[in-house]
Write a protein that holds these residues in place. Structure first.
Motif, PDB file in Angstrom:
ATOM      1  N   ARG A   3       0.809  -1.206   0.000  1.00 39.85           N
ATOM      2  CA  ARG A   3       0.000   0.000   0.000  1.00 39.85           C
ATOM      3  C   ARG A   3       0.842   1.254   0.000  1.00 39.85           C
ATOM      4  O   ARG A   3       0.400   2.316  -0.400  1.00 39.85           O
ATOM      5  N   ARG A   4       2.120   1.150   0.431  1.00 39.04           N
ATOM      6  CA  ARG A   4       2.925   2.353   0.590  1.00 39.04           C
ATOM      7  C   ARG A   4       3.303   2.906  -0.775  1.00 39.04           C
ATOM      8  O   ARG A   4       4.417   2.814  -1.237  1.00 39.04           O
ATOM      9  N   ILE A   5       2.304   3.404  -1.498  1.00 37.91           N
ATOM     10  CA  ILE A   5       2.546   3.973  -2.819  1.00 37.91           C
ATOM     11  C   ILE A   5       3.366   5.247  -2.630  1.00 37.91           C
ATOM     12  O   ILE A   5       4.520   5.304  -3.006  1.00 37.91           O
ATOM     13  N   ILE A   6       2.766   6.253  -2.029  1.00 37.67           N
ATOM     14  CA  ILE A   6       3.470   7.468  -1.612  1.00 37.67           C
ATOM     15  C   ILE A   6       2.573   8.145  -0.598  1.00 37.67           C
ATOM     16  O   ILE A   6       1.449   8.494  -0.905  1.00 37.67           O
ATOM     17  N   MET A   7       3.037   8.294   0.603  1.00 38.40           N
ATOM     18  CA  MET A   7       2.249   9.019   1.592  1.00 38.40           C
ATOM     19  C   MET A   7       2.237  10.495   1.249  1.00 38.40           C
ATOM     20  O   MET A   7       1.250  11.184   1.416  1.00 38.40           O
ATOM     21  N   SER A   8       3.378  10.990   0.800  1.00 33.20           N
ATOM     22  CA  SER A   8       3.503  12.398   0.455  1.00 33.20           C
ATOM     23  C   SER A   8       4.870  12.558  -0.152  1.00 33.20           C
ATOM     24  O   SER A   8       5.760  11.773   0.134  1.00 33.20           O
ATOM     25  N   MET A   9       5.072  13.526  -0.989  1.00 31.11           N
ATOM     26  CA  MET A   9       6.366  13.704  -1.623  1.00 31.11           C
ATOM     27  C   MET A   9       6.939  15.073  -1.338  1.00 31.11           C
ATOM     28  O   MET A   9       7.478  15.746  -2.214  1.00 31.11           O
ATOM     29  N   LEU A  10       6.847  15.501  -0.084  1.00 32.59           N
ATOM     30  CA  LEU A  10       7.531  16.722   0.300  1.00 32.59           C
ATOM     31  C   LEU A  10       9.019  16.467   0.169  1.00 32.59           C
ATOM     32  O   LEU A  10       9.548  15.574   0.788  1.00 32.59           O
ATOM     33  N   THR A  11       9.698  17.256  -0.642  1.00 32.51           N
ATOM     34  CA  THR A  11      11.119  17.086  -0.795  1.00 32.51           C
ATOM     35  C   THR A  11      11.822  18.047   0.128  1.00 32.51           C
ATOM     36  O   THR A  11      11.406  19.173   0.297  1.00 32.51           O
ATOM     37  N   GLY A  12      12.906  17.615   0.782  1.00 32.91           N
ATOM     38  CA  GLY A  12      13.440  18.327   1.943  1.00 32.91           C
ATOM     39  C   GLY A  12      14.031  19.673   1.635  1.00 32.91           C
ATOM     40  O   GLY A  12      15.064  19.768   1.028  1.00 32.91           O
ATOM     41  N   ALA A  13      13.412  20.714   2.058  1.00 28.84           N
ATOM     42  CA  ALA A  13      14.034  22.019   2.160  1.00 28.84           C
ATOM     43  C   ALA A  13      14.460  22.186   3.602  1.00 28.84           C
ATOM     44  O   ALA A  13      13.782  21.730   4.495  1.00 28.84           O
ATOM     45  N   THR A  14      15.645  22.820   3.817  1.00 25.55           N
ATOM     46  CA  THR A  14      16.065  23.072   5.185  1.00 25.55           C
ATOM     47  C   THR A  14      15.089  24.056   5.794  1.00 25.55           C
ATOM     48  O   THR A  14      14.914  25.137   5.297  1.00 25.55           O
ATOM     49  N   GLN A 101       1.801  18.412  -9.568  1.00 36.56           N
ATOM     50  CA  GLN A 101       2.892  18.690  -8.638  1.00 36.56           C
ATOM     51  C   GLN A 101       2.581  18.059  -7.293  1.00 36.56           C
ATOM     52  O   GLN A 101       1.413  17.932  -6.897  1.00 36.56           O
ATOM     53  N   PHE A 102       3.641  17.682  -6.577  1.00 33.63           N
ATOM     54  CA  PHE A 102       3.481  17.193  -5.219  1.00 33.63           C
ATOM     55  C   PHE A 102       3.362  18.366  -4.251  1.00 33.63           C
ATOM     56  O   PHE A 102       3.595  19.524  -4.614  1.00 33.63           O
ATOM     57  N   ASP A 103       3.017  18.037  -3.006  1.00 36.32           N
ATOM     58  CA  ASP A 103       3.053  19.041  -1.952  1.00 36.32           C
ATOM     59  C   ASP A 103       4.513  19.325  -1.607  1.00 36.32           C
ATOM     60  O   ASP A 103       5.364  18.444  -1.631  1.00 36.32           O
ATOM     61  N   ARG A 104       4.786  20.587  -1.301  1.00 39.59           N
ATOM     62  CA  ARG A 104       6.156  20.999  -0.995  1.00 39.59           C
ATOM     63  C   ARG A 104       6.170  21.803   0.306  1.00 39.59           C
ATOM     64  O   ARG A 104       5.192  22.454   0.662  1.00 39.59           O
ATOM     65  N   LEU A 105       7.308  21.760   0.987  1.00 36.66           N
ATOM     66  CA  LEU A 105       7.477  22.475   2.246  1.00 36.66           C
ATOM     67  C   LEU A 105       8.348  23.698   2.016  1.00 36.66           C
ATOM     68  O   LEU A 105       9.314  23.645   1.235  1.00 36.66           O
ATOM     69  N   GLY A 106       7.998  24.815   2.698  1.00 39.85           N
ATOM     70  CA  GLY A 106       8.741  26.046   2.473  1.00 39.85           C
ATOM     71  C   GLY A 106       8.932  26.857   3.737  1.00 39.85           C
ATOM     72  O   GLY A 106       8.267  26.633   4.752  1.00 39.85           O
ATOM     73  N   TYR A 107       9.850  27.822   3.658  1.00 39.09           N
ATOM     74  CA  TYR A 107      10.127  28.703   4.784  1.00 39.09           C
ATOM     75  C   TYR A 107      10.418  30.105   4.273  1.00 39.09           C
ATOM     76  O   TYR A 107      10.744  30.311   3.097  1.00 39.09           O
ATOM     77  N   LEU A 108      10.319  31.073   5.185  1.00 39.07           N
ATOM     78  CA  LEU A 108      10.668  32.462   4.908  1.00 39.07           C
ATOM     79  C   LEU A 108      11.484  32.983   6.076  1.00 39.07           C
ATOM     80  O   LEU A 108      11.025  32.942   7.225  1.00 39.07           O
ATOM     81  N   HIS A 109      12.688  33.476   5.779  1.00 40.67           N
ATOM     82  CA  HIS A 109      13.578  34.034   6.792  1.00 40.67           C
ATOM     83  C   HIS A 109      13.828  35.512   6.511  1.00 40.67           C
ATOM     84  O   HIS A 109      14.053  35.901   5.355  1.00 40.67           O
ATOM     85  N   LEU A 110      13.802  36.320   7.552  1.00 43.36           N
ATOM     86  CA  LEU A 110      14.261  37.709   7.498  1.00 43.36           C
ATOM     87  C   LEU A 110      15.394  37.862   8.502  1.00 43.36           C
ATOM     88  O   LEU A 110      15.199  37.616   9.700  1.00 43.36           O
ATOM     89  N   GLY A 111      16.567  38.226   8.011  1.00 49.27           N
ATOM     90  CA  GLY A 111      17.706  38.367   8.897  1.00 49.27           C
ATOM     91  C   GLY A 111      18.002  37.101   9.666  1.00 49.27           C
ATOM     92  O   GLY A 111      18.475  37.165  10.801  1.00 49.27           O
ATOM     93  N   GLU A 114      13.226  32.887  11.276  1.00 49.17           N
ATOM     94  CA  GLU A 114      12.144  32.220  10.551  1.00 49.17           C
ATOM     95  C   GLU A 114      10.818  32.812  11.001  1.00 49.17           C
ATOM     96  O   GLU A 114      10.425  32.651  12.159  1.00 49.17           O
ATOM     97  N   ILE A 115      10.132  33.497  10.095  1.00 50.81           N
ATOM     98  CA  ILE A 115       8.861  34.121  10.443  1.00 50.81           C
ATOM     99  C   ILE A 115       7.671  33.350   9.892  1.00 50.81           C
ATOM    100  O   ILE A 115       6.532  33.632  10.269  1.00 50.81           O
ATOM    101  N   PHE A 116       7.935  32.344   9.039  1.00 51.07           N
ATOM    102  CA  PHE A 116       6.815  31.640   8.417  1.00 51.07           C
ATOM    103  C   PHE A 116       7.318  30.314   7.882  1.00 51.07           C
ATOM    104  O   PHE A 116       8.379  30.243   7.248  1.00 51.07           O
ATOM    105  N   ARG A 117       6.565  29.256   8.166  1.00 51.11           N
ATOM    106  CA  ARG A 117       6.806  27.953   7.553  1.00 51.11           C
ATOM    107  C   ARG A 117       5.483  27.441   7.022  1.00 51.11           C
ATOM    108  O   ARG A 117       4.440  27.572   7.669  1.00 51.11           O
TER     109      ARG A 117
END
Length: 572
Positions: A3-14, A101-111, A114-117
């Motif tokens: 069954r483990r087709i793909i749970m999710s394909m978030l590819t690693g962003a730091t 497209q798959f789901d992706r993980l993201g971030y936003l940094h100021l200085g 991290e103000i948003f993930r």
């Protein structure tokens, strides 16, 4: 067949409440018999960010089209025309993506802060648009000066996965009303902090953070004076006049490996596709100079490809999926140690991750409130009571395999600081517990989980006047089953819960309270191993978000059928 087709394909962003805008619900006749090539834009039932009236200024922070793992880099300048003190700052992300497209993980940094993930929705062939808002007032210290900007939503675009993720992020600043009246609690000039360490002279109420109001935003008497990040080697140097210190950790299991769905992992002896030495128990720990300073249960995020079934999430995402909430740790009991002007090592670790295995990201911000009346605030760590980490993960073989897991931990720390307004003692207690039952058949054609996590925190501040205690009881639940039939029809039935009860008492009397109950349910079926236009997918999803308490009420219910929004009802 596994069954483990793909749970999710978030590819690693730091690598605090979102609202998404949508059209009115459709009538029954508008609902198709199955999913088509387009569906309603993503929407959640969470309350919008409350915006004050008065003058506002907007700054574009980032505008990018993500097609690979190249970060967007730019510069930020403070707004012109709204001063440098704001009653509220609101972040807004507007995005669109089209194709596959798959789901992706993201971030936003100021200085470096991290103000948003966030994570992204999966698109329809015809394309979708979505928006997310977040109250980011707590980062005002960062916003007052120019900063480097870095944003990344790691993505892969090729002949198969064609979706380019196009986003724009803005900050809207609402000017604060002028403060009138004389300054209070002023210390003699010789005892005041030097200008470089001194926070602006404003009327100061006791600082609180992380207590939700009835509209879902933190109940903060004043914003932090400083926002810090860890230095080289994970070190922290606080201003010497810090009187309150709170760390926030944006902890997420991600990267496309098993830690993305850590809650399904099993002990090594069990025949399952994701194994960990001690099973699924996870705990996010913070230490100061090697001493335990905070523990927390990670939120069991389910991204928009989760549980092998993207049709569950096309319109309504799981709780917190688009606005990842950081875990908060009150480190004030350690202020007497941290205020010595030297760097101190702060480490974050995730208990239960197999040695050498990646998959977790846990960047740290440190919020600091300063005492304007003293240059140096001394203090002492009084108590550090660390309970034993208890737990077991027991495998029972059979035609239906089963793993029963129990775990828990307790920590109490207390310390005082000698401020310009007297000695203040802070006691922090946290208790964690987890139970789950995981069942599956050979080949994982049937796979189910029934799990609950509790995270109870208490912070008592005792100084001049009656003691104030804030208790927050968090409960996360996950109950679901995925079944793959002989006809290659995959069905997932799932319920997720995000609940929290918070109450503040002073001298034994309740002064504020709130209760959150965010519940998602979904039931979706589609045919696997066929082209996209032959999946014949059907699905019903819903979310009810209730948040009420001493300052108001929010109650909204959404329902979708085959990607069409059929119900959008609000009322308290």
């Amino acid at each position: 067949m596994k069954r483990r087709i793909i749970m999710s394909m978030l590819t690693g962003a730091t690598l605090l409440v979102s609202t998404l805008l949508g059209a009115a619900p459709a009538q029954g006749a508008d609902v198709p018999v199955e999913f088509g090539s387009d569906w309603h834009d993503p929407v959640t039932a969470a309350p919008p960010v409350d915006r004050p009236s008065g003058r506002s200024c907007q700054v574009t922070v980032a505008e990018a089209r993500f097609r690979d793992f190249t970060p967007y880099r730019g510069t930020y300048a403070p707004p012109d025309g709204c001063g440098d003190r704001w009653s509220k700052v609101v972040l807004r992300l507007d995005g669109n993506v089209k194709g596959r497209q798959f789901d992706r993980l993201g971030y936003l940094h100021l200085g470096g802060v991290e103000i948003f993930r966030t994570s992204t929705p999966e698109p329809s062939p015809d394309g979708i648009e979505w928006s997310v808002e977040k109250d980011v007032t707590r980062y005002s210290d960062t916003f007052r000066t120019g900063q480097d900007v870095e944003m990344l939503i790691g993505n892969v675009v090729d002949d198969t996965y064609t979706g380019v993720i196009d986003v724009k992020v803005t900050l809207t600043f609402y000017a604060a009303k002028p403060v009138t009246g004389p300054a209070t609690n002023r210390a003699p000039a010789a005892d005041r902090a030097p200008a470089a360490d001194r926070a602006p002279a404003t009327n100061r109420a006791p600082a609180t953070v992380g207590v939700p109001t009835a509209v879902g935003t933190p109940l903060t008497a004043r914003t932090p004076d400083r926002v810090l990040t860890l230095g080289e080697g994970g070190t922290l140097t606080t201003p010497r006049n810090s009187e309150r210190i709170v760390a926030e950790v944006y902890a997420t299991g991600s990267g496309g490996g098993c830690e993305e769905y850590w809650y399904l992992s099993v002990p090594e002896e069990a025949p399952y596709s994701c194994r960990a030495d001690d099973g699924p128990y996870r705990e996010v720990q913070v230490t100061v100079d090697g001493r335990p300073a905070g523990i927390a249960a990670p939120f069991p995020n389910v991204w928009t490809g989760g549980w092998s079934n993207p049709f569950l999430w096309y319109v309504i995402p799981g709780p917190r999926a688009f606005d990842v909430t950081p875990i908060e740790y009150d480190l004030t009991p350690f202020a007497g140690i941290l205020n010595d002007g030297r760097p101190h090592r702060v480490d974050v670790s995730v208990v239960g991750v197999p040695e050498g295995q990646s998959g977790w990201s846990a960047p740290v911000n440190v919020l600091v409130w300063q005492d304007t009346g003293k240059a140096v605030v001394g203090g002492k760590l009084l108590t550090r009571d660390v309970g034993d980490l208890t737990g077991s993960s027991d495998y029972t073989p059979g035609t239906e395999h089963r793993v029963d897991t129990r775990g828990g931990h307790r920590l109490t720390v207390a310390g005082y600081v000698d401020t310009s307004h007297g000695r203040v003692t802070t006691t922090v207690t946290r208790r964690l517990a987890h139970t789950s039952t995981h069942r599956w058949t050979d080949g994982e054609s049937v796979d189910s989980l029934d799990a609950i996590w509790t995270d109870d925190a208490s912070v008592t501040v005792d100084g001049r006047g009656p003691a104030t205690t804030t208790r927050t009881q968090r409960t996360y639940t996950m109950n679901g089953t995925t079944t793959l039939g002989a006809d290659d029809r995959l069905r997932t039935v799932l319920t997720l819960g995000d609940r929290a009860d918070a109450v503040t008492t002073r001298n034994g009397r309740r002064t504020a309270w709130s209760r959150l109950d965010d519940t998602y349910t979904g039931d979706a079926t589609f045919t696997v191993n066929v082209p996209r236009d032959q999946r014949h997918a059907v699905g019903t999803t819903s979310e009810r978000y209730r948040l009420y308490g001493s300052s108001g009420c929010h109650d909204r219910r959404l329902t979708t059928v085959q990607g069409v929004l059929t119900e959008d009802r609000a009322g308290c």
